[in-house]
Design a protein around this motif. Sequence first.
Motif, short mmCIF file in Angstrom:
data_model
loop_
_atom_site.label_atom_id
_atom_site.label_comp_id
_atom_site.label_asym_id
_atom_site.label_seq_id
_atom_site.Cartn_x
_atom_site.Cartn_y
_atom_site.Cartn_z
N GLN A 22 -56.96 182.66 -27.93
CA GLN A 22 -57.97 182.27 -26.94
C GLN A 22 -57.35 182.18 -25.55
N GLU A 23 -56.14 181.63 -25.48
CA GLU A 23 -55.45 181.53 -24.19
C GLU A 23 -55.12 182.92 -23.65
N GLN A 24 -54.69 183.83 -24.52
CA GLN A 24 -54.39 185.19 -24.09
C GLN A 24 -55.65 185.89 -23.59
N GLU A 25 -56.78 185.67 -24.26
CA GLU A 25 -58.03 186.27 -23.82
C GLU A 25 -58.42 185.75 -22.44
N LEU A 27 -56.37 184.59 -20.17
CA LEU A 27 -55.43 185.14 -19.19
C LEU A 27 -55.71 186.62 -18.92
N ARG A 28 -56.13 187.38 -19.94
CA ARG A 28 -56.48 188.79 -19.72
C ARG A 28 -57.66 188.91 -18.76
N GLU A 29 -58.66 188.04 -18.95
CA GLU A 29 -59.81 188.07 -18.04
C GLU A 29 -59.40 187.63 -16.64
N LYS A 30 -58.54 186.64 -16.55
CA LYS A 30 -58.12 186.13 -15.25
C LYS A 30 -57.35 187.19 -14.47
N HIS A 31 -56.45 187.89 -15.14
CA HIS A 31 -55.60 188.88 -14.47
C HIS A 31 -56.15 190.30 -14.59
N GLN A 32 -57.33 190.44 -15.21
CA GLN A 32 -58.00 191.73 -15.35
C GLN A 32 -57.11 192.77 -16.01
N ILE A 33 -56.57 192.43 -17.19
CA ILE A 33 -55.73 193.33 -17.97
C ILE A 33 -56.51 193.73 -19.21
N GLU A 34 -56.64 195.03 -19.43
CA GLU A 34 -57.43 195.54 -20.55
C GLU A 34 -56.61 195.74 -21.82
N ALA A 35 -55.31 195.93 -21.72
CA ALA A 35 -54.47 196.24 -22.88
C ALA A 35 -54.40 195.04 -23.82
N VAL A 39 -48.66 190.69 -24.00
CA VAL A 39 -48.67 189.22 -24.04
C VAL A 39 -48.42 188.72 -22.63
N ILE A 40 -49.31 187.92 -22.13
CA ILE A 40 -49.23 187.41 -20.77
C ILE A 40 -48.63 186.02 -20.81
N VAL A 41 -47.60 185.82 -19.98
CA VAL A 41 -46.93 184.52 -19.90
C VAL A 41 -47.04 184.04 -18.46
N GLU A 42 -47.65 182.90 -18.27
CA GLU A 42 -47.74 182.31 -16.94
C GLU A 42 -46.59 181.33 -16.77
N ARG A 43 -45.89 181.50 -15.70
CA ARG A 43 -44.80 180.58 -15.40
C ARG A 43 -45.31 179.46 -14.50
N PRO A 44 -44.76 178.29 -14.68
CA PRO A 44 -45.20 177.20 -13.80
C PRO A 44 -44.78 177.47 -12.35
#
Length: 104
Positions: A22-25, A27-35, A39-44
């Motif tokens: 759910q978090e990855q989904e 983040l994908r919507e937030k950063h507009q990544i379709e793949a 795996v998206i990792v947000e750094r503090p």
Amino acid sequence: MQRYKEGAGLVATIEQEREFEQEQERLREKHQIEAEDVVIVERPSLVKFLLKLGISTCKTAMTIALLLLALLGLLALLYPQPREELLQVLGTMLQEAKGFIGMN
């Protein structure tokens, strides 16, 4: 008994995987990544941290100030001398407000 402990661990693992997906989904919507295989990792961020710290500090300070004002108001109503002064000030404020509005 061991069997039940393993089952509880399995449920926890499945919940963690579901939360991760759910978090990855999000983040994908937030950063507009379709793949899907990314795996998206947000750094503090220091800016985000300082902003959140500043907001929480302001909220805490405002809460403390509000509680102190409420305590002062309660004390002013409990004791006779400050209560009389407070009522006089409130009466004066009401008269001035009526004068501003034009109700006098």
